[in-house]
Design an enzyme around this catalytic site. Structure first.
Site, PDB file in Angstrom:
ATOM      1  N   TYR A 262       0.839  -1.201   0.000  1.00  0.00           N
ATOM      2  CA  TYR A 262       0.000   0.000   0.000  1.00  0.00           C
ATOM      3  C   TYR A 262       0.872   1.248   0.000  1.00  0.00           C
ATOM      4  O   TYR A 262       2.065   1.201   0.330  1.00  0.00           O
ATOM      5  CB  TYR A 262      -0.955   0.009   1.201  1.00  0.00           C
ATOM      6  CG  TYR A 262      -0.275   0.175   2.544  1.00  0.00           C
ATOM      7  CD1 TYR A 262      -0.054   1.436   3.089  1.00  0.00           C
ATOM      8  CD2 TYR A 262       0.134  -0.936   3.284  1.00  0.00           C
ATOM      9  CE1 TYR A 262       0.552   1.588   4.325  1.00  0.00           C
ATOM     10  CE2 TYR A 262       0.738  -0.801   4.519  1.00  0.00           C
ATOM     11  CZ  TYR A 262       0.946   0.472   5.034  1.00  0.00           C
ATOM     12  OH  TYR A 262       1.550   0.617   6.259  1.00  0.00           O
ATOM     13  N   CYS A 263       0.250   2.368  -0.381  1.00  0.00           N
ATOM     14  CA  CYS A 263       0.923   3.670  -0.366  1.00  0.00           C
ATOM     15  C   CYS A 263      -0.147   4.742  -0.188  1.00  0.00           C
ATOM     16  O   CYS A 263      -1.300   4.438   0.113  1.00  0.00           O
ATOM     17  CB  CYS A 263       1.739   3.885  -1.641  1.00  0.00           C
ATOM     18  SG  CYS A 263       0.760   3.826  -3.153  1.00  0.00           S
ATOM     19  N   THR A 264       0.211   5.998  -0.381  1.00  0.00           N
ATOM     20  CA  THR A 264      -0.712   7.094  -0.090  1.00  0.00           C
ATOM     21  C   THR A 264      -1.952   7.063  -0.973  1.00  0.00           C
ATOM     22  O   THR A 264      -3.081   7.044  -0.490  1.00  0.00           O
ATOM     23  CB  THR A 264       0.002   8.449  -0.252  1.00  0.00           C
ATOM     24  OG1 THR A 264       1.196   8.454   0.524  1.00  0.00           O
ATOM     25  CG2 THR A 264      -0.907   9.591   0.193  1.00  0.00           C
TER      26      THR A 264
ATOM     27  N   ILE B 153      -4.098   4.605   0.821  1.00  0.00           N
ATOM     28  CA  ILE B 153      -4.531   4.935   2.180  1.00  0.00           C
ATOM     29  C   ILE B 153      -5.662   5.955   2.158  1.00  0.00           C
ATOM     30  O   ILE B 153      -6.612   5.879   2.944  1.00  0.00           O
ATOM     31  CB  ILE B 153      -3.345   5.489   2.999  1.00  0.00           C
ATOM     32  CG1 ILE B 153      -2.200   4.480   3.050  1.00  0.00           C
ATOM     33  CG2 ILE B 153      -3.784   5.859   4.410  1.00  0.00           C
ATOM     34  CD1 ILE B 153      -0.872   5.093   3.461  1.00  0.00           C
TER      35      ILE B 153
END
EC number: 1.14.-.-
Length: 311
Positions: A176-178, A205
């Site tokens: 996952y990332c922003t 996120i």
């Protein structure tokens, strides 16, 4: 009611990224009072823009009118003040810099997982969850049990991942990332490295915090964002973090109470690495910022977009 619409966007698709497109987009944004950053590269578009709702939607429509970008998605949040100081449109080699050639983030990426299904995935005993963001971002918030690669930049991720794979060659992997863009490349890289079972959080996120009720959330802390809001929390509400104007690290309430924190000059993360001359220079810059603020103006030395948007 918040005055500014914030739109985080990206899409991997072939793009004729040239000076004319750069100039046209910047002119259109400025005409509609839209600020932020757009990165243009042969592999696609990445950025975050903010402004009046009508203006932001005009720019989104112009981006979707580009060949191959009709399905460009964006994530919305709101701000009471303009989170950017200016509009920047930049030509780049990559829209998120990994420095690895021969990966295909358009056609060969991991399996998307919707936010409402993410908790079940990362709770599975045979799944390893990896945060693809940088260390300063992970420090203020992450999913329960996620691995922090402790990278300073996304360029370091491939080497870290190869070493990780030596210890867990058969692991099912969730990344996952922003906002999702780094995971597109990270899972494409994992696929190139021979990983079949690799998943990533669709919308990142930000979409998770917007979609999943806090009572059911596996997220802990706040999410760093690449504008003057610094961080957001569940519901994409404004977070509690601010920035150190000297090193641009995010600072939480505990950091602000530290004796090493001097507004505009130092914080616990950089106090040992600054010379007296640098501190004097930062103090003078802060004084100029305060004078500009008292006049109702922005001082252009202030941190705006904290670092170039990674998404």
């Amino acid at each position: 009611m918040p005055r500014f619409l914030v739109a985080a966007l990206y899409k991997f698709a072939p793009l004729d990224a040239d000076g004319k497109l750069q100039a046209d987009l910047k002119s259109a944004c400025e005409h509609h009072n839209v600020f932020g950053t757009l990165l243009l590269a042969p592999e696609g578009i990445n950025g975050t823009i903010a402004g009046p709702s009508a203006g932001v939607h005009v720019i989104l429509a112009e981006l979707r009118a580009l060949p191959g970008f009709d399905t460009l998605e964006h994530k919305e949040s709101h701000a009471d003040t303009q989170p950017f100081l200016r509009m920047k449109v930049r030509l780049k080699r990559e829209i998120v810099t990994m420095g690895v050639t021969d990966i295909d983030p358009v056609d060969d990426v991991g399996t998307y997982v919707e936010p409402e299904d993410w908790n079940d995935l990362i709770s599975a005993p045979d799944v390893v969850t990896i945060d693809t963001r940088n260390d300063y971002e992970v420090r203020i918030g992450q999913f329960e049990g996620a691995i922090n690669p402790h990278t300073v930049s996304f360029r370091e991720f491939p080497d870290w991942f190869r070493q990780f794979r030596e210890t867990r060659p058969d692991a099912r992997i969730a990344m996952y990332c922003t906002g999702g863009i780094r995971c597109e490349k990270a899972t494409a890289f994992a696929r190139m490295e021979g990983v079949d079972d690799v998943f990533h959080l669709k919308g990142g996120i930000l979409k998770y915090l917007e979609t999943v009720p806090e009572a059911q959330s596996r997220w802990r802390g706040e999410c760093f964002v690449f504008d003057r809001r610094v961080a957001v929390k569940h519901g994409l509400e404004l977070g509690s973090h601010t920035l150190c104007h000297a090193c641009r690290e995010p600072l939480g309430p505990e950091d602000l109470r530290s004796p090493d924190h001097v507004v505009g000059v130092s914080c616990p993360h950089c106090v040992e690495g600054r010379t007296p001359e640098q501190r004097e220079r930062y103090a003078e810059r802060h004084r100029q910022e305060e004078m500009a603020r008292a006049r109702g103006e922005w001082h252009l030395g202030q941190p705006g977009a904290v670092r170039e948007t990674d998404g």
